[in-house]
Design a protein around this motif. Structure first.
Motif, PDB file in Angstrom:
ATOM      1  N   PRO A   1      14.300 -10.757  -6.270  1.00 29.94           N
ATOM      2  CA  PRO A   1      13.570 -11.036  -7.512  1.00 29.94           C
ATOM      3  C   PRO A   1      14.345 -10.624  -8.763  1.00 29.94           C
ATOM      4  O   PRO A   1      15.230  -9.767  -8.721  1.00 29.94           O
ATOM      5  N   ASP A   2      13.986 -11.249  -9.877  1.00 31.74           N
ATOM      6  CA  ASP A   2      14.475 -10.823 -11.188  1.00 31.74           C
ATOM      7  C   ASP A   2      13.530  -9.784 -11.788  1.00 31.74           C
ATOM      8  O   ASP A   2      13.958  -8.877 -12.508  1.00 31.74           O
ATOM      9  N   ILE A   3      12.235  -9.950 -11.521  1.00 32.08           N
ATOM     10  CA  ILE A   3      11.205  -9.064 -12.061  1.00 32.08           C
ATOM     11  C   ILE A   3      10.272  -8.670 -10.924  1.00 32.08           C
ATOM     12  O   ILE A   3       9.867  -9.517 -10.124  1.00 32.08           O
ATOM     13  N   VAL A   4       9.943  -7.390 -10.857  1.00 24.32           N
ATOM     14  CA  VAL A   4       9.001  -6.893  -9.849  1.00 24.32           C
ATOM     15  C   VAL A   4       7.811  -6.247 -10.550  1.00 24.32           C
ATOM     16  O   VAL A   4       7.984  -5.376 -11.409  1.00 24.32           O
TER      17      VAL A   4
ATOM     18  N   GLU B   1       8.315   2.414   1.971  1.00 20.54           N
ATOM     19  CA  GLU B   1       9.617   2.278   1.313  1.00 20.54           C
ATOM     20  C   GLU B   1      10.512   1.269   2.049  1.00 20.54           C
ATOM     21  O   GLU B   1      11.176   0.436   1.413  1.00 20.54           O
ATOM     22  N   ASP B   2      10.533   1.348   3.360  1.00 23.06           N
ATOM     23  CA  ASP B   2      11.319   0.382   4.133  1.00 23.06           C
ATOM     24  C   ASP B   2      10.815  -1.034   3.888  1.00 23.06           C
ATOM     25  O   ASP B   2      11.602  -1.984   3.791  1.00 23.06           O
ATOM     26  N   TYR B   3       9.518  -1.178   3.808  1.00 21.48           N
ATOM     27  CA  TYR B   3       8.911  -2.488   3.540  1.00 21.48           C
ATOM     28  C   TYR B   3       9.371  -3.023   2.188  1.00 21.48           C
ATOM     29  O   TYR B   3       9.738  -4.205   2.062  1.00 21.48           O
ATOM     30  N   LEU B   4       9.362  -2.164   1.165  1.00 22.24           N
ATOM     31  CA  LEU B   4       9.821  -2.589  -0.158  1.00 22.24           C
ATOM     32  C   LEU B   4      11.264  -3.072  -0.108  1.00 22.24           C
ATOM     33  O   LEU B   4      11.604  -4.120  -0.676  1.00 22.24           O
ATOM     34  N   GLU B   5      12.104  -2.323   0.541  1.00 22.37           N
ATOM     35  CA  GLU B   5      13.524  -2.688   0.612  1.00 22.37           C
ATOM     36  C   GLU B   5      13.714  -4.024   1.324  1.00 22.37           C
ATOM     37  O   GLU B   5      14.535  -4.854   0.898  1.00 22.37           O
TER      38      GLU B   5
ATOM     39  N   THR C   1       5.095   7.313  -6.274  1.00 19.69           N
ATOM     40  CA  THR C   1       6.274   7.874  -6.936  1.00 19.69           C
ATOM     41  C   THR C   1       7.549   7.422  -6.237  1.00 19.69           C
ATOM     42  O   THR C   1       8.511   6.974  -6.882  1.00 19.69           O
ATOM     43  N   LYS C   2       7.584   7.505  -4.934  1.00 23.28           N
ATOM     44  CA  LYS C   2       8.774   7.096  -4.185  1.00 23.28           C
ATOM     45  C   LYS C   2       9.046   5.606  -4.352  1.00 23.28           C
ATOM     46  O   LYS C   2      10.203   5.179  -4.470  1.00 23.28           O
ATOM     47  N   ALA C   3       7.976   4.809  -4.370  1.00 21.19           N
ATOM     48  CA  ALA C   3       8.145   3.366  -4.535  1.00 21.19           C
ATOM     49  C   ALA C   3       8.743   3.036  -5.900  1.00 21.19           C
ATOM     50  O   ALA C   3       9.684   2.233  -6.008  1.00 21.19           O
ATOM     51  N   LEU C   4       8.226   3.653  -6.945  1.00 25.77           N
ATOM     52  CA  LEU C   4       8.731   3.375  -8.286  1.00 25.77           C
ATOM     53  C   LEU C   4      10.158   3.897  -8.462  1.00 25.77           C
ATOM     54  O   LEU C   4      10.984   3.260  -9.127  1.00 25.77           O
ATOM     55  N   GLN C   5      10.458   5.030  -7.855  1.00 27.59           N
ATOM     56  CA  GLN C   5      11.828   5.553  -7.925  1.00 27.59           C
ATOM     57  C   GLN C   5      12.803   4.610  -7.227  1.00 27.59           C
ATOM     58  O   GLN C   5      13.905   4.356  -7.726  1.00 27.59           O
TER      59      GLN C   5
ATOM     60  N   PHE D   1       0.868  -1.180   0.000  1.00 30.02           N
ATOM     61  CA  PHE D   1       0.000   0.000   0.000  1.00 30.02           C
ATOM     62  C   PHE D   1       0.900   1.225   0.000  1.00 30.02           C
ATOM     63  O   PHE D   1       1.527   1.556   1.011  1.00 30.02           O
ATOM     64  N   ALA D   2       0.979   1.880  -1.154  1.00 28.18           N
ATOM     65  CA  ALA D   2       1.942   2.972  -1.332  1.00 28.18           C
ATOM     66  C   ALA D   2       1.708   4.115  -0.364  1.00 28.18           C
ATOM     67  O   ALA D   2       2.646   4.842  -0.008  1.00 28.18           O
ATOM     68  N   HIS D   3       0.462   4.303   0.092  1.00 27.68           N
ATOM     69  CA  HIS D   3       0.150   5.426   0.970  1.00 27.68           C
ATOM     70  C   HIS D   3       0.479   5.145   2.433  1.00 27.68           C
ATOM     71  O   HIS D   3       0.455   6.057   3.268  1.00 27.68           O
TER      72      HIS D   3
END
Length: 255
Positions: free
Chosen positions: A70-73, A58-62, A152-156, A51-53
């Motif tokens: 992964p090879d593909i996200v 961001e910490d969760y993504l990392e 935006t931050k997640a995709l960056q 959930f991007a909001h």
């Protein structure tokens, strides 16, 4: 033996098909079944909520990237959080967790009883939800600005990972059927969001699969108008597999 292509899918409830009668009909499962024959390579697919909001996204993504390698996200771009008023969070805030659980059980049971049972069942589902909105009220989970900033931050962050392919997917959103006249406010906001995401993914060189183009048949939605049907999952899987076929998504890249 060839190592499997590791695919990590970040999504929400629609991604995993939580409302489907058969969870195997969810698009990640359809892709997992078809992709090995298409590419000639084994595949390993993991679906994780995102959930991007949400604070700390961001910490969760990392953490997930380090854990899954992964090879593909795939990132499911969700406009739900700012477009669709929801009832349950307000019930929990006003009446506590117990009443929130009661409402959740009611809504889940209503969906189960009216799923795939014809037009009358759909009408009953919508009427029940309309009454609940009048009684409890409803509001979006977050604002447009917060959702766009988080996305935006997640995709960056993902675009900075040099050894990972990133794919952004936007599925289906139910809009009012209109033959003429101006678009609804919901449609205006949705188109604004999609334009921003198209520009952002282009700048970051992220593959963007947008299924919200043209009119979307009502058959692609379940009675609640929020979750998508097995037909919709089939369409999403077809779009993803087409991107593998035409080379927008590649397997077998060296890490």
């Amino acid at each position: 033996m060839t190592d499997p292509t590791r695919i990590l899918i970040f999504g929400q409830s629609n991604t995993g098909g939580v409302q489907l009668a058969d969870r195997q009909a969810a698009w990640p499962n359809l892709v997992a079944s078809a992709l090995p024959e298409l590419t000639g390579q084994p595949v390993e697919i993991t679906v994780r909520p995102f959930f991007a909001h949400a604070p700390g996204s961001e910490d969760y993504l990392e953490r997930e990237l380090r854990r899954r390698e992964p090879d593909i996200v795939f990132v499911t771009l969700s406009s739900f959080s700012f477009l669709n008023p929801v009832i349950e969070p307000g019930v929990r805030e006003r009446f506590g967790e117990r009443m929130g659980n009661v409402y959740h059980a009611f809504a889940t049971r209503l969906d189960e009883l009216t799923r795939d049972r014809g037009r009358l069942a759909v009408t009953l589902n919508r009427s029940g939800r309309a009454v609940a909105r009048r009684v409890f009220g409803a509001a979006p989970v977050t604002t447009y600005e917060v959702a766009v900033e988080g996305t935006t931050k997640a995709l960056q962050l993902l675009a900075r990972q040099e050894d990972i392919q990133v794919v952004a997917v936007h599925g289906f959103v139910k809009l009012e059927n209109r033959r003429s006249g101006p678009p609804s406010q919901k449609e205006v906001v949705l188109l604004r969001f999609l334009d921003e995401m198209r520009t952002l993914t282009g700048r970051l060189r992220i593959t963007f699969i947008n299924l919200q183009e043209g009119s979307v048949p009502d058959t692609r939605f379940l009675p609640d108008g929020l979750h998508v049907s097995a037909e919709a999952h089939t369409a999403i899987a077809a779009a993803v597999l087409a991107a593998f076929r035409d080379g927008r998504i590649r397997t077998g890249m060296p890490r």
